[in-house]
Design a protein around this motif. Structure first.
Motif, PDB file in Angstrom:
ATOM      1  N   LEU A   8      -3.750  94.124  47.129  1.00  0.00           N
ATOM      2  CA  LEU A   8      -5.074  93.932  46.548  1.00  0.00           C
ATOM      3  C   LEU A   8      -5.608  92.516  46.772  1.00  0.00           C
ATOM      4  O   LEU A   8      -6.561  92.300  47.487  1.00  0.00           O
ATOM      5  CB  LEU A   8      -5.036  94.273  45.058  1.00  0.00           C
ATOM      6  N   CYS A   9      -4.968  91.533  46.116  1.00  0.00           N
ATOM      7  CA  CYS A   9      -5.477  90.169  46.280  1.00  0.00           C
ATOM      8  C   CYS A   9      -4.313  89.185  46.148  1.00  0.00           C
ATOM      9  O   CYS A   9      -3.247  89.537  45.660  1.00  0.00           O
ATOM     10  CB  CYS A   9      -6.551  89.864  45.237  1.00  0.00           C
ATOM     11  N   THR A  10      -4.557  87.973  46.563  1.00  0.00           N
ATOM     12  CA  THR A  10      -3.524  86.948  46.474  1.00  0.00           C
ATOM     13  C   THR A  10      -3.289  86.569  45.016  1.00  0.00           C
ATOM     14  O   THR A  10      -4.228  86.530  44.223  1.00  0.00           O
ATOM     15  CB  THR A  10      -3.963  85.711  47.276  1.00  0.00           C
ATOM     16  N   THR A 146      -5.029  95.355  39.830  1.00  0.00           N
ATOM     17  CA  THR A 146      -5.505  96.725  40.040  1.00  0.00           C
ATOM     18  C   THR A 146      -7.021  96.705  40.270  1.00  0.00           C
ATOM     19  O   THR A 146      -7.687  95.737  39.898  1.00  0.00           O
ATOM     20  CB  THR A 146      -5.228  97.654  38.841  1.00  0.00           C
ATOM     21  N   PHE A 147      -7.530  97.788  40.855  1.00  0.00           N
ATOM     22  CA  PHE A 147      -8.978  97.831  41.110  1.00  0.00           C
ATOM     23  C   PHE A 147      -9.732  98.589  40.017  1.00  0.00           C
ATOM     24  O   PHE A 147     -10.916  98.837  40.126  1.00  0.00           O
ATOM     25  CB  PHE A 147      -9.269  98.445  42.494  1.00  0.00           C
ATOM     26  N   ALA A 164     -13.416  97.591  40.588  1.00  0.00           N
ATOM     27  CA  ALA A 164     -13.756  96.272  41.130  1.00  0.00           C
ATOM     28  C   ALA A 164     -12.464  95.551  41.521  1.00  0.00           C
ATOM     29  O   ALA A 164     -11.487  95.567  40.763  1.00  0.00           O
ATOM     30  CB  ALA A 164     -14.506  95.445  40.087  1.00  0.00           C
ATOM     31  N   VAL A 165     -12.470  94.944  42.684  1.00  0.00           N
ATOM     32  CA  VAL A 165     -11.270  94.266  43.201  1.00  0.00           C
ATOM     33  C   VAL A 165     -11.374  92.758  42.954  1.00  0.00           C
ATOM     34  O   VAL A 165     -12.354  92.133  43.363  1.00  0.00           O
ATOM     35  CB  VAL A 165     -11.121  94.542  44.724  1.00  0.00           C
ATOM     36  N   PRO A 166     -10.370  92.165  42.272  1.00  0.00           N
ATOM     37  CA  PRO A 166     -10.426  90.711  42.050  1.00  0.00           C
ATOM     38  C   PRO A 166     -10.364  89.935  43.372  1.00  0.00           C
ATOM     39  O   PRO A 166      -9.759  90.389  44.341  1.00  0.00           O
ATOM     40  CB  PRO A 166      -9.170  90.412  41.212  1.00  0.00           C
ATOM     41  N   SER A 167     -10.982  88.752  43.379  1.00  0.00           N
ATOM     42  CA  SER A 167     -10.884  87.891  44.561  1.00  0.00           C
ATOM     43  C   SER A 167      -9.544  87.155  44.575  1.00  0.00           C
ATOM     44  O   SER A 167      -9.051  86.762  45.638  1.00  0.00           O
ATOM     45  CB  SER A 167     -11.992  86.838  44.539  1.00  0.00           C
ATOM     46  N   PHE A 168      -8.973  86.950  43.395  1.00  0.00           N
ATOM     47  CA  PHE A 168      -7.760  86.123  43.285  1.00  0.00           C
ATOM     48  C   PHE A 168      -7.197  86.341  41.877  1.00  0.00           C
ATOM     49  O   PHE A 168      -7.952  86.615  40.946  1.00  0.00           O
ATOM     50  CB  PHE A 168      -8.157  84.651  43.457  1.00  0.00           C
ATOM     51  N   SER A 169      -5.884  86.223  41.720  1.00  0.00           N
ATOM     52  CA  SER A 169      -5.290  86.283  40.377  1.00  0.00           C
ATOM     53  C   SER A 169      -4.364  85.099  40.167  1.00  0.00           C
ATOM     54  O   SER A 169      -3.752  84.611  41.131  1.00  0.00           O
ATOM     55  CB  SER A 169      -4.476  87.560  40.200  1.00  0.00           C
ATOM     56  N   ILE A 170      -4.266  84.679  38.914  1.00  0.00           N
ATOM     57  CA  ILE A 170      -3.380  83.555  38.585  1.00  0.00           C
ATOM     58  C   ILE A 170      -2.415  84.037  37.505  1.00  0.00           C
ATOM     59  O   ILE A 170      -2.832  84.418  36.408  1.00  0.00           O
ATOM     60  CB  ILE A 170      -4.207  82.337  38.111  1.00  0.00           C
ATOM     61  N   LEU A 171      -1.117  84.047  37.856  1.00  0.00           N
ATOM     62  CA  LEU A 171      -0.097  84.587  36.956  1.00  0.00           C
ATOM     63  C   LEU A 171       0.729  83.421  36.415  1.00  0.00           C
ATOM     64  O   LEU A 171       1.542  82.857  37.135  1.00  0.00           O
ATOM     65  CB  LEU A 171       0.785  85.554  37.761  1.00  0.00           C
ATOM     66  N   ASP A 172       0.470  83.058  35.177  1.00  0.00           N
ATOM     67  CA  ASP A 172       1.142  81.906  34.579  1.00  0.00           C
ATOM     68  C   ASP A 172       1.951  82.377  33.363  1.00  0.00           C
ATOM     69  O   ASP A 172       1.401  82.568  32.273  1.00  0.00           O
ATOM     70  CB  ASP A 172       0.078  80.881  34.157  1.00  0.00           C
ATOM     71  N   PRO A 173       3.269  82.578  33.536  1.00  0.00           N
ATOM     72  CA  PRO A 173       4.071  83.145  32.447  1.00  0.00           C
ATOM     73  C   PRO A 173       4.058  82.293  31.167  1.00  0.00           C
ATOM     74  O   PRO A 173       4.264  82.824  30.069  1.00  0.00           O
ATOM     75  CB  PRO A 173       5.493  83.203  33.032  1.00  0.00           C
ATOM     76  N   GLU A 174       3.774  80.997  31.301  1.00  0.00           N
ATOM     77  CA  GLU A 174       3.741  80.132  30.099  1.00  0.00           C
ATOM     78  C   GLU A 174       2.702  80.612  29.086  1.00  0.00           C
ATOM     79  O   GLU A 174       2.857  80.414  27.894  1.00  0.00           O
ATOM     80  CB  GLU A 174       3.416  78.688  30.506  1.00  0.00           C
ATOM     81  N   LEU A 175       1.646  81.258  29.586  1.00  0.00           N
ATOM     82  CA  LEU A 175       0.574  81.719  28.692  1.00  0.00           C
ATOM     83  C   LEU A 175       1.060  82.826  27.758  1.00  0.00           C
ATOM     84  O   LEU A 175       0.428  83.104  26.739  1.00  0.00           O
ATOM     85  CB  LEU A 175      -0.625  82.231  29.501  1.00  0.00           C
ATOM     86  N   ASN A 244       3.039  92.539  36.668  1.00  0.00           N
ATOM     87  CA  ASN A 244       2.230  92.432  37.889  1.00  0.00           C
ATOM     88  C   ASN A 244       2.696  93.452  38.939  1.00  0.00           C
ATOM     89  O   ASN A 244       1.874  94.145  39.553  1.00  0.00           O
ATOM     90  CB  ASN A 244       2.320  91.005  38.427  1.00  0.00           C
ATOM     91  N   PHE A 245       4.019  93.572  39.112  1.00  0.00           N
ATOM     92  CA  PHE A 245       4.542  94.518  40.107  1.00  0.00           C
ATOM     93  C   PHE A 245       4.233  95.963  39.682  1.00  0.00           C
ATOM     94  O   PHE A 245       3.912  96.805  40.518  1.00  0.00           O
ATOM     95  CB  PHE A 245       6.056  94.350  40.299  1.00  0.00           C
ATOM     96  N   ALA A 246       4.350  96.223  38.389  1.00  0.00           N
ATOM     97  CA  ALA A 246       4.067  97.583  37.896  1.00  0.00           C
ATOM     98  C   ALA A 246       2.593  97.921  38.126  1.00  0.00           C
ATOM     99  O   ALA A 246       2.247  99.043  38.503  1.00  0.00           O
ATOM    100  CB  ALA A 246       4.421  97.692  36.420  1.00  0.00           C
ATOM    101  N   GLY A 247       1.721  96.924  37.910  1.00  0.00           N
ATOM    102  CA  GLY A 247       0.289  97.144  38.156  1.00  0.00           C
ATOM    103  C   GLY A 247       0.021  97.425  39.620  1.00  0.00           C
ATOM    104  O   GLY A 247      -0.679  98.369  39.983  1.00  0.00           O
ATOM    105  N   LYS A 248       0.645  96.613  40.490  1.00  0.00           N
ATOM    106  CA  LYS A 248       0.470  96.821  41.935  1.00  0.00           C
ATOM    107  C   LYS A 248       1.006  98.203  42.324  1.00  0.00           C
ATOM    108  O   LYS A 248       0.442  98.873  43.182  1.00  0.00           O
ATOM    109  CB  LYS A 248       1.256  95.770  42.729  1.00  0.00           C
TER     110      LYS A 248
END
Ligand code: NAD
Length: 382
Positions: A8-10, A146-147, A164-175, A244-248
Motif C-alpha cells: 500500500l504505502c511506505t 489499509t485502503f 482511500a490509500v494513505p500517502s505514507f504511514s508513521i508507526l511509532d510504538p512509543e505512542l 500493521n502486518f495484520a492490517g496489510k
C-alpha cells in the motif's frame, strides 16, 4: 490461476518516528496541514509531537480534535468542511482506528462536492482524496496500512465507509505505551482477528498468509506481556508490528463473516470493535477449519496448542478452545459479562444477513447458519 498481492504505502517505523512527521510532510510537498485527532490522544500530548515537528519544517497546521468512537458520519462531515474552509493540502491522522478512518473520510470529503451519505455508501467520487499521512496510537486496526475507512452511518446505525490509500504511514510504538491494559487487550485481539479472517477468506495469497502468521506469532507472545506490563517497550514494539502486518494482510486478502458479526455487535451494543472481533474469532476458527485444516493447525502450533488429530472438526475445536483460554488470560469479557443476553445476540441475525462481508469467507455462510454462529458465540465463551 493468476493471483495478486500488493503493497500500500511506505511506513516509517521505530521509537520516536512521530518526530519525523515534518520531514515527511515536506517530502510530500505539504504547505498547510490539518491534524485529525481525538481529545484523549491530544491530552496525552501525542498530536503535539507531530505539530512541533511540522512547525520545525515550517508547515502551517490547523487542528480538528472532534473524532468520536467508530468514526460517526457527522464528524467526517464537520472535519471535511473545516478542511475545505482552511484549504489544507495535507491531512495527518494521529490516533486509534476511529481517528485514522475519520482522517481517511475527511480526505475524501474535502476533495469532492458530495453529500456525506452518498460518500459513505460508495457513490462515485470525481476527485482523488487530499493526500494524507496516518500515525496509529493503538496496536489493533492496522488502518494505517489499509485502503478502507469504516465510518458509521448514524441514521441507519450501520458501519459503512469509503476507500482511500494513505500517502505514507508513521508507526511509532512509543505512542502506545500510554494505552491502558483493557484497550491493549481488545485492540490486540482486533489484529488477531484480522489474521484469522485473512488466512481463511475467499482470496488469501502467499503474501497475506505470511504476514498473518508473523502477526499471530508476535501477538500471542507479546499481548500477555503488554497486558501485564503496559510499559514494556519490546512488547509494544512487537504489537505495533503485529497490528500493521495484520492490517496489510487483510488489506491484501479480506476479512469476512467475523467482521460482519463484529460490526453488528458495534451497531447493536456499542461495544469496542476489538471486543466484538475477539468474541467471534474462536467461532470463525471452528467454521473455517473444515476448509483450511492445515492453516488452523499451523495457527495452533504457533500458539503452542497440542493437537492430536487430523480431523478438521477436532483441529478447529482444539484451536478455538485454546484461543478462548488465551482470551481469558487477558480478561476479554464474555457477552454475559458485558450485559448482553443470548436473545439480544440472536437479534443481530438480520444485520449480519445484510452485511456484504459475510460473503467473503472461504466457507459459505448460509442464512440459516447465522443464528447458529451467533448462539455459539454466546454459549462457548462464558
Ligand atoms: P479507537 O480509535 O476507537 O480508540 C479507543 C480509545 O482509545 C479512545 O478513547 C482513544 O482516545 C483511546 N486511545 C487511542 N490511542 C491511545 C493511546 N495511545 N493511549 C491512550 N488511549 C488511547 O479504537 P480502535 O480499536 O483503535 O479503532 C476502532 C475503529 O477502527 C472501529 O471503528 C473499527 O471499525 C475501525 N477499524 C478500521 C479498520 C480499517 O482498516 N480501516 C480496521 C479495523 C478496525
Amino acid at each position: 490461476m493468476i493471483g495478486r498481492y500488493g503493497q500500500l504505502c511506505t511506513v516509517a517505523y521505530g521509537a520516536g518516528a512521530i518526530n519525523s512527521t515534518g520531514e515527511t510532510a515536506k517530502e510530500l510537498g505539504f504547505k498547510k496541514v490539518m491534524i485529525v485527532t481525538d481529545k484523549q490522544v491530544e491530552a496525552l500530548g501525542h498530536s503535539q509531537k507531530a505539530i512541533d515537528s511540522l512547525k520545525k519544517a515550517n508547515i502551517e497546521t490547523v487542528i480538528f480534535n472532534g473524532v468520536e468512537m467508530d468514526a460517526p458520519d457527522y464528524t467526517v462531515e464537520a472535519g471535511g468542511n473545516m478542511a475545505k474552509k482552511e484549504q489544507v493540502d495535507g491531512i495527518i491522522g494521529i490516533g486509534g482506528g476511529s481517528v485514522l478512518d475519520t482522517a481517511k473520510g475527511i480526505a475524501c470529503f474535502a476533495a469532492n462536492e458530495i453529500s456525506i451519505s452518498d460518500m459513505i455508501h460508495h457513490a462515485p467520487m470525481k476527485n482523488p482524496p487530499v493526500r494524507f499521512v496516518l500515525i496509529p496510537t493503538t496496536p489493533g486496526t492496522g488502518s494505517e496500512s489499509t485502503f478502507v475507512a469504516v465510518i458509521t452511518d448514524t441514521k441507519k446505525h450501520e458501519k459503512v465507509g469509503c476507500f482511500a490509500v494513505p500517502s505514507f504511514s508513521i508507526l511509532d510504538p512509543e505512542l502506545t505505551l500510554s494505552l491502558p491494559k483493557e484497550i491493549t487487550a481488545y485492540t490486540g485481539m482486533d489484529a488477531f482477528s484480522h489474521c484469522i479472517e485473512s488466512l481463511t477468506s475467499m482470496q488469501p495469497n502467499p503474501h497475506s498468509d505470511l504476514l498473518a502468521y508473523d502477526a499471530i506469532e508476535r501477538s500471542v507472545k507479546w499481548l500477555p506481556v503488554a497486558y501485564k506490563d503496559p510499559n514494556n517497550y519490546e512488547a509494544r514494539d512487537n504489537l505495533a508490528l503485529a497490528s500493521n502486518f495484520a492490517g496489510k494482510s487483510f488489506n491484501d486478502s479480506t476479512v469476512h463473516v467475523g467482521h460482519a458479526i463484529a460490526h453488528s455487535f458495534g451497531a447493536h451494543f456499542h461495544i469496542p470493535h476489538g471486543i466484538g472481533c475477539a468474541l467471534v474469532t474462536p467461532v470463525v476458527i471452528e467454521l473455517t477449519a473444515s476448509k483450511f485444516p492445515e492453516k488452523i493447525k499451523k495457527v495452533g502450533k504457533i500458539m503452542d496448542i497440542e493437537i492430536n488429530s487430523e480431523d478438521p472438526v477436532v483441529i478447529g475445536k482444539t484451536v478455538a478452545d485454546g484461543l478462548r483460554k488465551f482470551m481469558k488470560s487477558i480478561e476479554v469479557p464474555s457477552c454475559k459479562e458485558l450485559g448482553i443476553t443470548r436473545e439480544e445476540i440472536l437479534n443481530c441475525t438480520d444485520y449480519v444477513r445484510n452485511e456484504p462481508l459475510r460473503n467473503f469467507g472461504g466457507v459459505a455462510v448460509t442464512d440459516e447458519m447465522i443464528p447458529e454462529l451467533l448462539a455459539k458465540i454466546y454459549d462457548t465463551y462464558q
